[in-house]
Design a protein around this motif. Structure first.
Motif, mmCIF file in Angstrom:
data_model
loop_
_atom_site.group_PDB
_atom_site.id
_atom_site.type_symbol
_atom_site.label_atom_id
_atom_site.label_comp_id
_atom_site.label_asym_id
_atom_site.label_seq_id
_atom_site.Cartn_x
_atom_site.Cartn_y
_atom_site.Cartn_z
ATOM 1 N N GLU A 199 47.468 52.006 30.851
ATOM 2 C CA GLU A 199 47.228 53.453 30.768
ATOM 3 C C GLU A 199 48.111 54.197 31.758
ATOM 4 O O GLU A 199 48.815 55.145 31.398
ATOM 5 C CB GLU A 199 45.752 53.701 31.070
ATOM 6 N N MET A 200 48.092 53.729 33.005
ATOM 7 C CA MET A 200 48.865 54.397 34.052
ATOM 8 C C MET A 200 50.362 54.336 33.742
ATOM 9 O O MET A 200 51.080 55.324 33.870
ATOM 10 C CB MET A 200 48.617 53.711 35.404
ATOM 11 N N LEU A 201 50.804 53.158 33.346
ATOM 12 C CA LEU A 201 52.242 52.996 33.104
ATOM 13 C C LEU A 201 52.706 53.853 31.934
ATOM 14 O O LEU A 201 53.760 54.491 31.993
ATOM 15 C CB LEU A 201 52.562 51.519 32.824
ATOM 16 N N SER A 202 51.894 53.883 30.875
ATOM 17 C CA SER A 202 52.348 54.650 29.718
ATOM 18 C C SER A 202 52.314 56.147 30.014
ATOM 19 O O SER A 202 53.206 56.890 29.593
ATOM 20 C CB SER A 202 51.552 54.301 28.460
ATOM 21 N N PHE A 203 51.301 56.586 30.766
ATOM 22 C CA PHE A 203 51.252 58.010 31.146
ATOM 23 C C PHE A 203 52.445 58.363 32.023
ATOM 24 O O PHE A 203 53.089 59.393 31.833
ATOM 25 C CB PHE A 203 49.974 58.311 31.920
#
Lengths: 521, 191
Positions: A199-203
């Motif tokens: 989630e963090m990486l894609s955001f």
């Protein structure tokens, strides 16, 4: 107890607090004792807060036992405040991973400082040349750092769904994993940390470097979470940046298809499925051997056109015969073939089998036969087949009686009045409208024959004539349902899909208005 | 939901919590926050509603005993909370299907997306704003190390760098995270 003495507590007390936080403390006295202290003692609140942190740390570092891990995920994380704490841990972990730094400021600030230091001195020509190299290098490194985020996020997503995939559809770039259709994904099996990282990486990738690839990645994250509208938003933006990209188009189709499965509105369901098929076909136009689109098209087609689905699965298997996806495709194909062989090869066989069970007055068998055979285009739909025979045999009472028998069963079991309404109509109007009905039926038969030869244009004319005659004979039921359905079917196959949807909707509305027979989809 | 007490009764309850109106308000919020944590710890998904329900009942219930009650008002509220919890446990729970509201979920999801984006920005801002010693402590504390041997070495190295025991370091890291948490919350509110 002093404010700074969290660690001075006994191991026993810490274990008790850990059990409390994990919801495994069973004795009410212990529970109440902790809660009362928690309410009254500020230091104790801090101590509990510290224990929460320790528990989160153990979870992240994989130090909890399986049962503790389960309690952590299902009990501890119910509290949104604790989830926020977990977020901070994950953000910190991510930050230090990406910034392996000695001093505050990080990688880029360090390079920037170096550059500024160089600029602050007189610039010899060699240094100027170096700067000219460093600045583009930073840009390139920055690009690849984002690129590595994208790859890392995708790797995390694949890792999360390694044993079970989140959707029935084939998301671009996703490796094969089984899909449990009956219950959906087992959330307890999901690696929550990997999920948070993804989630963090894609955001991060999408917000810092909003390329089509990164927007697509974020959309894929949303897809896995079944947040279809968010996925759609990202995919549309990605599509603007990279029109014709088969991966993006495929995932766009996935959104439509998966949405079609959850909507309760039949018309919307149909529209979304059709939209998904169109997009999969578009993806295949730019890359005819693109496996995810081939797979998904077959899935989507299967919903409404099982005959077409056989061809679509065969097409998929032409390009892939070794992956897990191909095994699934093969299973689907076999299922379709088997279900076909369990049914009757034509309407006459079906009718004959039904009349046998009618003679025996075997309601169960009769219902099974009619439920399993509802294919209009191949003439294997009993209510219509029986009315056809009734007309052709000039009012055979057995056909009408068996239709009434069928109507009673369907009304009783599934509250479907179609067959009984039809039987009533034929009983009361057969003699006065025989010629009209016979001609209408004949047009329908010709229309169906033309459809089976893919001559939808001429078929449309035949159904148009049939409609007129049915209405003239006062047979609104067949005019507004079966016949209109065939007209819509022809239009659909002639790519006049908007018009087709309107007519399908009209059929559905008519059925709803009558509240007797739902449009079966 | 309509409250079963009058504004006067509520004022009386606040006065019971603390004679200073402002402090009473703070205490009221503290009790609510603590009760929510307690309900969550007992596995109640609707902890916030249960905490509100408890306080509403406490306002009504306290009217008769205010003058004679001896003890902490928090414990009085806790007694009511236990009853609210028992009633919650006795109530039939909604099935997971009933709980699903596609429309609302979609709205929440999009809100959540925005919140995560804001949180990420706030996190970076707050981390940069930390005093240097706190920044170094927290980043070093969270730096990864794999393998048992490496982990032990890292602990020793951290003890050496900060000249404190690893256990004390954990407490300090906890406080820094707490500061970070507060900063992020504040930042998100002002975003």
């Amino acid at each position: 107890m002093g404010k700074k003495d969290f660690m001075a507590n006994s191991t026993e007390e810490n274990s008790e607090l850990k059990a409390y936080l994990l919801g495994t403390l069973k004795k009410p006295i212990e529970l109440e004792s902790i809660e009362e202290r928690f309410l009254l003692d500020k230091d104790y609140q801090d101590q509990l807060s510290f224990q929460e942190d320790m528990l989160i740390e153990e979870y992240i570092r994989g130090l909890l036992s399986e049962s503790e891990k389960e309690s952590f995920e299902t009990h501890f994380l119910i509290d949104p405040e604790r989830r926020k704490k977990l977020d901070i841990f994950l953000l910190l972990e991510k930050y230090v991973k990406e910034n392996p730094i000695e001093n505050k400021g990080g990688f880029f600030q360090k390079i920037l400082k170096d550059i500024l230091r160089i600029f602050s001195k007189p610039v010899p020509a060699t240094v100027a040349v170096l700067i000219a190299i460093i600045i583009p290098a930073i840009i390139i490194i920055s690009y690849y750092r984002n690129d590595s985020d994208t790859q890392a996020a995708l790797a995390e997503l694949n890792k999360i769904y390694v044993s079970e995939r989140p959707l029935e559809s084939y998301i671009s770039d996703f490796k094969y994993a089984e899909f449990e259709k009956s219950r959906g994904i087992d959330e307890s099996k999901i690696d929550k940390v990997a999920e948070k990282r993804a989630e963090m990486l894609s955001f991060k990738a999408a917000s810092e470097n909003p390329t089509s690839e990164n927007k697509h990645l974020l959309a894929q994250y949303y897809l896995t979470k079944r947040q279809f509208d968010d996925a759609l938003e990202q995919l549309k933006e990605a599509q603007k940046l990279s029109p014709g990209d088969p991966k993006i188009l495929n995932d766009l189709g996935v959104v439509y298809f998966e949405k079609s499965k959850i909507t309760a509105d039949n018309t919307e369901k149909l529209e979304l499925t059709a939209q998904s098929i169109e997009v999969f076909e578009e993806a295949l136009k730019s890359k005819p051997d693109f496996l995810p689109a081939l797979f998904n098209k077959a899935l989507a087609v299967e919903t409404y056109l099982p005959n077409e689905a056989e061809k679509a699965w065969q097409k998929y298997l032409e390009f892939d015969n070794s992956s897990g996806w191909s095994v699934e495709a093969e299973e689907k194909l076999n299922d379709l073939k088997n279900s076909r062989s369990q049914t009757f090869s034509n309407g006459n066989q079906l009718e004959s089998a039904f009349l046998d069970v009618y003679d025996q007055k075997d309601e169960n068998k009769a219902f099974k036969i009619v439920s399993e055979n509802r294919e209009l285009i191949t003439g294997k739909y009993l209510p219509l087949k029986l009315t056809d025979s009734f007309i052709n045999e000039r009012g055979s009472s057995k056909k009408l009686d068996s239709l009434e028998f069928l109507g009673e069963i369907e009304q009783k079991r599934i509250n479907d009045r179609f067959a009984s309404d039809l039987a009533d109509y034929y009983k009361n109007n057969y003699e006065s409208s025989y010629e009209l009905l016979k001609s209408a039926k004949s047009y329908i038969k010709t229309g169906i024959d033309l459809c089976l030869k893919d001559d939808y244009k001429n078929a449309l004319g035949q159904f148009g004539k049939a409609e007129k005659l049915f209405l003239e004979a006062g047979n609104e039921i067949e005019a507004k349902t079966v016949n209109l359905h065939f007209i819509a079917y022809c239009l659909f196959n002639l790519n006049q899909r908007k018009h087709a949807y309107q007519l399908f909707k009209e059929v559905d509305d008519y059925c709803k208005k009558k509240t007797s027979f739902g449009f079966k989809q | 939901m309509a409250k079963n007490f009058s504004p006067e009764e509520f004022e009386r309850f606040l006065f019971w919590l603390d004679k200073d109106r402002e402090k009473a308000g703070q205490k009221y919020e503290e009790i609510r926050f603590s009760l929510e944590r307690i309900f969550y710890s007992r596995g109640c998904e609707t902890a916030e509603e249960l905490a509100s329900e408890t306080l509403d009942r406490a306002v009504t219930a306290c009217q008769k005993i205010i003058d004679n009650y001896e003890g902490d008002s928090k414990i009085f509220c806790y007694g009511i909370a236990k009853n609210v919890f028992l009633e919650y446990m006795r109530k039939p729970k909604l099935t997971s299907l009933d709980k699903i509201d596609v429309q609302n979920n979609t709205a929440n999801d999009s809100e959540e997306k925005e919140i995560i984006e804001i949180k990420y920005i706030c996190f970076q801002k707050c981390l940069k704003e930390l005093p240097l010693d706190q920044y170094e402590l927290i980043t070093k504390y969270h730096s990864e190390s794999s393998g048992v041997k490496e982990k032990k070495e890292r602990k020793r190295e951290l003890e050496r760098i900060f000249n404190i025991s690893y256990e004390s370091l954990r407490v300090r890291a906890h406080r820094v995270r707490k500061n970070l948490h507060e900063c992020i919350e504040k930042c998100m509110k002002n975003f």
